[in-house]
Design an enzyme around this catalytic site. Structure first.
Site, PDB file in Angstrom:
ATOM      1  N   GLU A  94       5.471   9.485  -9.810  1.00  0.00           N
ATOM      2  CA  GLU A  94       6.866   9.859 -10.023  1.00  0.00           C
ATOM      3  C   GLU A  94       7.507   8.993 -11.096  1.00  0.00           C
ATOM      4  O   GLU A  94       7.155   7.825 -11.264  1.00  0.00           O
ATOM      5  CB  GLU A  94       7.666   9.717  -8.718  1.00  0.00           C
ATOM      6  CG  GLU A  94       7.297  10.742  -7.667  1.00  0.00           C
ATOM      7  CD  GLU A  94       8.144  10.614  -6.407  1.00  0.00           C
ATOM      8  OE1 GLU A  94       8.930   9.644  -6.317  1.00  0.00           O
ATOM      9  OE2 GLU A  94       8.026  11.475  -5.526  1.00  0.00           O
ATOM     10  N   CYS A 114      -0.056   2.105  -4.474  1.00  0.00           N
ATOM     11  CA  CYS A 114       0.241   0.688  -4.689  1.00  0.00           C
ATOM     12  C   CYS A 114      -0.775  -0.174  -3.951  1.00  0.00           C
ATOM     13  O   CYS A 114      -1.254   0.193  -2.873  1.00  0.00           O
ATOM     14  CB  CYS A 114       1.655   0.352  -4.211  1.00  0.00           C
ATOM     15  SG  CYS A 114       2.182  -1.317  -4.655  1.00  0.00           S
ATOM     16  N   CYS A 121       8.789  -0.029   1.779  1.00  0.00           N
ATOM     17  CA  CYS A 121       8.594   0.808   0.596  1.00  0.00           C
ATOM     18  C   CYS A 121       7.760   2.045   0.904  1.00  0.00           C
ATOM     19  O   CYS A 121       6.681   1.950   1.504  1.00  0.00           O
ATOM     20  CB  CYS A 121       7.915  -0.015  -0.496  1.00  0.00           C
ATOM     21  SG  CYS A 121       7.601   0.892  -2.021  1.00  0.00           S
TER      22      CYS A 121
END
Length: 350
Positions: A94, A114, A121
């Site tokens: 994104e 990640c 998050c």
């Protein structure tokens, strides 16, 4: 067996020139193709209209351009634009365009998923699939610049690396992308308009300082107490605050560039006086400013936005020692325009 073609954007200008010489062509063809790839953002060899068709065919036979595609684009009521970006292998990242009255900021991704495990998050819930290549990072900027011109009648003015992924875990590719973004042969953007946001990896912060980077640094801090920070960001157990402090002091000595701390105040986690006092103390080590960020919960779990009174306690304490504090309100709530490390942050002006 079919040999996988190399992305031509992995080649430097000199390597492109050498390729043409090795194929009995003129070296300057490399300059032409390089300009098409970076300055003009060509998506295919057919776009290169001033390059001979035979040359374009040769390039097609030897290389690919693994450009991105904006798969879906959503526009918020407040003008925020979220892009779901499809990569050449089908994976999605994104990027977000965040407008204000005076500028537009691109929030871009550096990894698919990640490597880290920040509990607040949304991206951390996606395992890291791979690093983004320099061209894939650069393409996100081109796409948002185009949207900025289309919807706001001016070019993109700022860039923040706050999207999916930890930029310092993809250091080489991020630096190569920034080099092209700031190059006169690329977008020619000032590095002072670029901010790299990291969760705080001391040795890589020092490396950036040693490499003499010119962009700005932001650190997702969220607590200046080790035990609290480890609950928020478990990976930080490996990077205690004393090591982070030392790295930031080193950064400032080498660069003389002020640091921004990204800081969310959560109810029952870091909204007490001890947390405020710890941040005030941490802010005295290195010249800095603090962005207090409104949190948009990703579920009904333990991470919930703190009260306005708690936010004001931070503001008053920091301003008392001369630290500039800004409160960043959520943007794009109606389209869930998450900006990577922190859901729905207003990422510009860090």
């Amino acid at each position: 067996m079919q040999i996988e073609k190399k992305d031509i954007r992995a080649l430097s200008k000199d390597q492109l020139r050498d390729f043409f010489v090795a194929n009995n062509d003129k070296a300057f063809r490399g300059n032409q193709v390089y300009e098409w790839l970076w300055s003009k953002g060509a998506h295919s060899f057919e776009d290169m209209t001033n390059v001979a068709k035979t040359t374009r065919t040769m390039l097609e036979e030897n290389f690919v351009i693994n450009h991105i595609k904006v798969d879906t684009m959503q526009r918020s009521n407040d003008g925020t634009v979220k892009n779901a970006v499809r990569l050449h292998d089908g994976l999605i990242v994104e990027s977000v365009l965040i407008p204000t009255e005076t500028r537009t900021t691109a929030c871009v991704s550096s990894q698919v998923g990640c490597s880290l495990d920040c509990n607040f998050c949304a991206t951390a819930r996606l395992k890291r699939m791979r690093n983004l290549e320099p061209g894939e990072i650069y393409d996100q900027i081109l796409a948002i610049d185009k949207e900025s011109r289309l919807y706001y009648n001016h070019p993109l003015s700022n860039i923040v690396f706050m999207g999916m992924g930890e930029p310092l875990m993809n250091y080489n590719n991020v630096i190569k992308a920034i080099d092209m973004i700031t190059s006169d042969e690329g977008l020619g953007m000032s590095p002072k308009r670029i901010t790299l946001s990291t969760s705080g990896i001391p040795k890589m912060i020092k490396k950036m300082a040693d490499d003499g980077v010119k962009f700005k640094l932001a650190v997702s801090l969220h607590s200046a107490i080790d035990e609290t920070r480890a609950k928020i960001m478990p990976f930080s157990k490996n990077f205690p605050l004393k090591d982070l402090r030392e790295a930031l002091e080193y950064w400032y000595r080498k660069t003389k560039s002020k640091i921004s701390y990204e800081y969310v105040v959560w109810k029952g986690i870091n909204d007490d006086k001890a947390s405020v006092d710890a941040l005030v103390k941490f802010c005295k080590y290195v010249p800095c400013k603090v962005n207090l960020i409104e949190y948009n919960p990703i579920d009904d779990g333990e991470f919930q936005q703190a009260s306005e009174e708690s936010i004001m306690a931070y503001i008053k304490a920091l301003e008392n020692i001369g630290v500039v504090v800004k409160v960043r309100r959520s943007r794009g709530k109606d389209i869930d325009a998450a900006c990577g490390q922190l859901a729905n942050k207003e990422a510009d002006a860090v």
